[in-house]
Design a protein around this motif. Structure first.
Motif, PDB file in Angstrom:
ATOM      1  N   LEU A   1      43.768  23.820  35.544  1.00 21.14           N
ATOM      2  CA  LEU A   1      44.040  25.062  34.824  1.00 21.14           C
ATOM      3  C   LEU A   1      45.508  25.104  34.415  1.00 21.14           C
ATOM      4  N   ALA A   2      45.752  25.120  33.118  1.00 20.12           N
ATOM      5  CA  ALA A   2      47.104  25.231  32.585  1.00 20.12           C
ATOM      6  C   ALA A   2      47.435  26.709  32.383  1.00 20.12           C
ATOM      7  N   THR A   3      48.481  27.178  33.053  1.00 16.23           N
ATOM      8  CA  THR A   3      48.886  28.580  32.922  1.00 16.23           C
ATOM      9  C   THR A   3      50.305  28.772  33.416  1.00 16.23           C
ATOM     10  N   SER A   4      50.969  29.769  32.851  1.00 13.84           N
ATOM     11  CA  SER A   4      52.268  30.221  33.358  1.00 13.84           C
ATOM     12  C   SER A   4      52.169  31.624  33.928  1.00 13.84           C
ATOM     13  N   THR A   5      50.955  32.170  33.929  1.00 10.99           N
ATOM     14  CA  THR A   5      50.751  33.546  34.390  1.00 10.99           C
ATOM     15  C   THR A   5      49.619  33.594  35.416  1.00 10.99           C
ATOM     16  N   ALA A   6      49.699  32.721  36.406  1.00  9.64           N
ATOM     17  CA  ALA A   6      48.695  32.714  37.467  1.00  9.64           C
ATOM     18  C   ALA A   6      48.665  34.048  38.199  1.00  9.64           C
ATOM     19  N   ASP A   7      47.515  34.370  38.771  1.00 13.14           N
ATOM     20  CA  ASP A   7      47.343  35.658  39.445  1.00 13.14           C
ATOM     21  C   ASP A   7      48.381  35.856  40.551  1.00 13.14           C
ATOM     22  N   LEU A   8      48.600  34.812  41.339  1.00 13.86           N
ATOM     23  CA  LEU A   8      49.494  34.868  42.495  1.00 13.86           C
ATOM     24  C   LEU A   8      50.418  33.651  42.497  1.00 13.86           C
ATOM     25  N   THR A   9      51.500  33.723  43.280  1.00 14.60           N
ATOM     26  CA  THR A   9      52.354  32.549  43.441  1.00 14.60           C
ATOM     27  C   THR A   9      51.532  31.390  43.986  1.00 14.60           C
ATOM     28  N   PHE A  10      50.740  31.642  44.972  1.00 17.30           N
ATOM     29  CA  PHE A  10      49.695  30.731  45.413  1.00 17.30           C
ATOM     30  C   PHE A  10      48.644  31.545  46.128  1.00 17.30           C
ATOM     31  N   PRO A  11      47.396  31.078  46.231  1.00 18.96           N
ATOM     32  CA  PRO A  11      46.913  29.778  45.788  1.00 18.96           C
ATOM     33  C   PRO A  11      46.783  29.680  44.275  1.00 18.96           C
ATOM     34  N   SER A  12      46.457  28.498  43.800  1.00 16.45           N
ATOM     35  CA  SER A  12      46.337  28.268  42.364  1.00 16.45           C
ATOM     36  C   SER A  12      45.212  29.103  41.762  1.00 16.45           C
ATOM     37  N   ALA A  13      45.415  29.476  40.512  1.00 22.15           N
ATOM     38  CA  ALA A  13      44.347  30.177  39.788  1.00 22.15           C
ATOM     39  C   ALA A  13      43.130  29.277  39.629  1.00 22.15           C
ATOM     40  N   ALA A  14      43.358  27.976  39.586  1.00 25.13           N
ATOM     41  CA  ALA A  14      42.243  27.034  39.429  1.00 25.13           C
ATOM     42  C   ALA A  14      41.260  27.126  40.587  1.00 25.13           C
ATOM     43  N   THR A  15      41.770  27.303  41.801  1.00 27.19           N
ATOM     44  CA  THR A  15      40.856  27.423  42.939  1.00 27.19           C
ATOM     45  C   THR A  15      40.072  28.726  42.871  1.00 27.19           C
ATOM     46  N   MET A  16      40.671  29.752  42.270  1.00 23.81           N
ATOM     47  CA  MET A  16      39.956  31.017  42.093  1.00 23.81           C
ATOM     48  C   MET A  16      38.813  30.851  41.099  1.00 23.81           C
ATOM     49  N   VAL A  17      39.059  30.095  40.031  1.00 23.26           N
ATOM     50  CA  VAL A  17      38.006  29.804  39.064  1.00 23.26           C
ATOM     51  C   VAL A  17      36.918  28.948  39.713  1.00 23.26           C
ATOM     52  N   GLN A  18      37.336  27.971  40.491  1.00 23.33           N
ATOM     53  CA  GLN A  18      36.385  27.107  41.192  1.00 23.33           C
ATOM     54  C   GLN A  18      35.390  27.937  42.005  1.00 23.33           C
ATOM     55  N   HIS A  19      35.924  28.900  42.764  1.00 24.31           N
ATOM     56  CA  HIS A  19      35.059  29.764  43.569  1.00 24.31           C
ATOM     57  C   HIS A  19      34.193  30.656  42.682  1.00 24.31           C
ATOM     58  N   ALA A  20      34.784  31.208  41.634  1.00 25.11           N
ATOM     59  CA  ALA A  20      34.064  32.165  40.789  1.00 25.11           C
ATOM     60  C   ALA A  20      32.889  31.533  40.057  1.00 25.11           C
ATOM     61  N   ILE A  21      33.004  30.255  39.694  1.00 23.46           N
ATOM     62  CA  ILE A  21      31.893  29.613  38.979  1.00 23.46           C
ATOM     63  C   ILE A  21      30.913  28.953  39.943  1.00 23.46           C
ATOM     64  N   GLY A  22      31.262  28.892  41.234  1.00 19.70           N
ATOM     65  CA  GLY A  22      30.360  28.339  42.228  1.00 19.70           C
ATOM     66  C   GLY A  22      30.461  26.843  42.404  1.00 19.70           C
ATOM     67  N   ASN A  23      31.639  26.283  42.126  1.00 16.57           N
ATOM     68  CA  ASN A  23      31.844  24.853  42.331  1.00 16.57           C
ATOM     69  C   ASN A  23      32.263  24.599  43.771  1.00 16.57           C
ATOM     70  N   THR A  24      31.477  23.803  44.485  1.00 11.37           N
ATOM     71  CA  THR A  24      31.761  23.562  45.906  1.00 11.37           C
ATOM     72  C   THR A  24      32.046  22.098  46.222  1.00 11.37           C
ATOM     73  N   LYS A  25      31.977  21.232  45.222  1.00 10.00           N
ATOM     74  CA  LYS A  25      32.090  19.798  45.481  1.00 10.00           C
ATOM     75  C   LYS A  25      33.345  19.163  44.882  1.00 10.00           C
ATOM     76  N   GLY A  26      34.085  19.911  44.072  1.00 11.29           N
ATOM     77  CA  GLY A  26      35.222  19.321  43.392  1.00 11.29           C
ATOM     78  C   GLY A  26      36.547  19.760  43.966  1.00 11.29           C
ATOM     79  N   TYR A  27      37.619  19.504  43.228  1.00  4.63           N
ATOM     80  CA  TYR A  27      38.958  19.954  43.599  1.00  4.63           C
ATOM     81  C   TYR A  27      39.598  20.610  42.383  1.00  4.63           C
ATOM     82  N   ALA A  28      40.591  21.465  42.628  1.00  2.00           N
ATOM     83  CA  ALA A  28      41.161  22.261  41.543  1.00  2.00           C
ATOM     84  C   ALA A  28      42.651  22.435  41.749  1.00  2.00           C
ATOM     85  N   PHE A  29      43.388  22.441  40.632  1.00  2.00           N
ATOM     86  CA  PHE A  29      44.830  22.682  40.705  1.00  2.00           C
ATOM     87  C   PHE A  29      45.346  23.190  39.369  1.00  2.00           C
ATOM     88  N   ASP A  30      46.505  23.844  39.419  1.00  2.00           N
ATOM     89  CA  ASP A  30      47.160  24.367  38.222  1.00  2.00           C
ATOM     90  C   ASP A  30      48.183  23.376  37.684  1.00  2.00           C
TER      91      ASP A  30
END
Length: 322
Positions: A79-108
Motif C-alpha cells: 500500500l503506497a500512502t503518505s496518509t496512513a491511519d496511524l503511525t503504525f501498524p501499516s495501513a496495508a495490514t488493516m486492508v489485509q484484515h478488512a478483505i479477509g486475507n489470512t495467508k499473505g503479508y502486507a506493508f506500506d
C-alpha cells in the motif's frame, strides 16, 4: 522470463464531491483561477471518520472482483500512502484484515506522489524473484486531512481516493511484446526536501500540514518526469513512438502537458483525470489506470508508461504492457 502481469484493477472515490466553487466562500479564489492554473474542476473528500485504509479496502475489493480472485489468492499487499491511519501498524495490514486475507503479508511504501511507482517496482521485484506470485498494489490517500485551508496555493489542488492493481507472475518470452512490467526506474534526491513536505510528525508531536514551493516543484517535475520515462523506455530498447498511453501522476494539467511535449507524446495518448480527482498523490496513477480501463481507453496489449514525482524529492517511471 518471469513477468508481473496485470490481472485486475479497481478504484474507489469518496461520495463527497467538492467543486472549485466551494472554495470561493473562504478563500480569495475562483473556479476560473483554479482551472486555469491546475486544470482541476472538482475533487472528492473523505467523509468524517473515513480513513485511508477504508478507501484502500474498497479499491482492493474492486480489483479482486475485476481479477476474479478471492482475498486468499493474494500473496502480498503493498500500500503506497503518505496518509496512513496511524503511525503504525501499516495501513496495508488493516486492508489485509478488512478483505479477509489470512495467508499473505502486507506493508506500506511511503514515497509521497511517487509512491505507487515505487510500490509497483517492489511488487515486480517480489514476483520475478519468486517471493510472491500474486501481489496487490494499492495507492490510497486522504490528503484532505493535512491541508492548510487558508493556503489557496495548495488546498485547492488535492483530493482523496484509492486505486488498486493485482499483479500475477506469468512466463513471458523475454521480449517487449510480453505482457506485464518491462522496466522500472526509481530516483530520489534529499537535497530538495524543503520544496514539498508536511511540517509535522514524530519529531513535532503533531500531524502537520502540507507545504509546497509550487514554482520550484513544477520546474523539477517536468524535467525529471520526462527524463525518468525516457530512461525506463531505453532500458528495454523502446521509445516514445512505441507508447500507446502515458498514464502520469495527476498533479496539474500544465505539468502533464509540458511533460508529454518533452516526451514527444501527443495529449491524445495521455490518460487525464486531474479535472475530476485533483491531486490524489499515490492514488492518482492507479485511479487513472482504473478509469482508463473503464472508459475503454486502455486495452490488453497496450504499452503504457506511468511516471510520478513527489516529496523527497522522489520520482520514477514504470513501463508495462497491459
Amino acid at each position: 522470463m518471469r513477468r508481473a502481469v496485470v490481472k485486475g484493477v479497481g478504484h474507489y472515490l469518496p461520495e463527497r464531491v467538492v467543486p472549485n466553487a466551494e472554495f470561493e466562500a473562504t478563500l480569495d479564489t475562483s473556479d476560473e483561477w483554479i482551472k486555469a492554473r491546475s486544470g482541476i474542476e472538482r475533487r472528492h473528500f473523505a467523509a468524517e471518520g473515513q480513513t485511508t485504509s477504508d478507501l484502500a479496502t474498497r479499491a482492493a475489493k474492486a480489483a479482486l472482483d475485476s481479477a476474479g480472485l478471492n482475498a486468499d489468492d493474494i500473496d502480498a499487499i503493498i500500500l503506497a500512502t503518505s496518509t496512513a491511519d496511524l503511525t503504525f501498524p501499516s495501513a496495508a495490514t488493516m486492508v489485509q484484515h478488512a478483505i479477509g486475507n489470512t495467508k499473505g503479508y502486507a506493508f506500506d511504501v511511503q514515497a509521497v506522489c511517487a509512491g505507487f511507482v515505487y510500490a509497483l517496482s517492489n511488487a515486480n521485484a517480489l514476483i520475478i524473484s519468486g517471493q510472491a506470485n500474486r501481489v496487490m498494489v494499492i495507492g490510497a490517500e486522504t490528503f484532505s486531512r493535512i491541508m492548510d485551508w487558508t493556503d489557496r496555493s495548495t488546498c485547492v489542488l488535492f483530493g482523496d481516493g484509492a486505486g488498486a492493481l493485482i499483479l500475477e507472475g506469468q512466463d513471458g518470452e523475454g521480449t517487449t511484446e510480453d505482457r506485464g512490467i518491462l522496466a522500472t526506474d526509481l530516483n530520489s534526491d534529499g537535497r530538495y526536501r524543503d520544496l514539498l513536505y508536511v511540517d509535522g510528525g514524530v519529531a513535532t508531536q503533531n500531524t502537520g500540514q502540507l507545504r509546497m514551493e509550487g514554482k520550484e516543484v513544477f520546474r523539477h517535475a517536468v524535467e525529471k518526469l520526462a527524463a525518468t520515462a525516457h530512461t525506463a523506455l531505453e532500458k528495454v530498447g523502446l521509445d516514445a513512438d512505441d507508447v500507446d498511453w502515458v498514464v502520469p501522476h495527476q498533479a496539474n494539467i500544465r505539468i502533464i502537458q509540458s511533460t508529454a511535449k518533452k516526451l514527444g507524446v501527443g495529449m491524445d495518448r495521455v490518460v487525464v483525470t486531474v479535472q475530476d480527482h485533483g491531486n490524489t498523490s499515490a492514488a492518482s496513477i492507479p485511479l487513472a489506470l482504473s478509469v482508463g480501463v473503464a472508459n475503454g481507453q486502455i486495452k490488453q496489449g497496450d504499452l503504457l508508461v506511468t511516471e510520478a514525482i513527489g516529496g523527497g524529492l522522489a520520482w520514477g517511471a514504470v513501463v508495462l504492457r497491459w
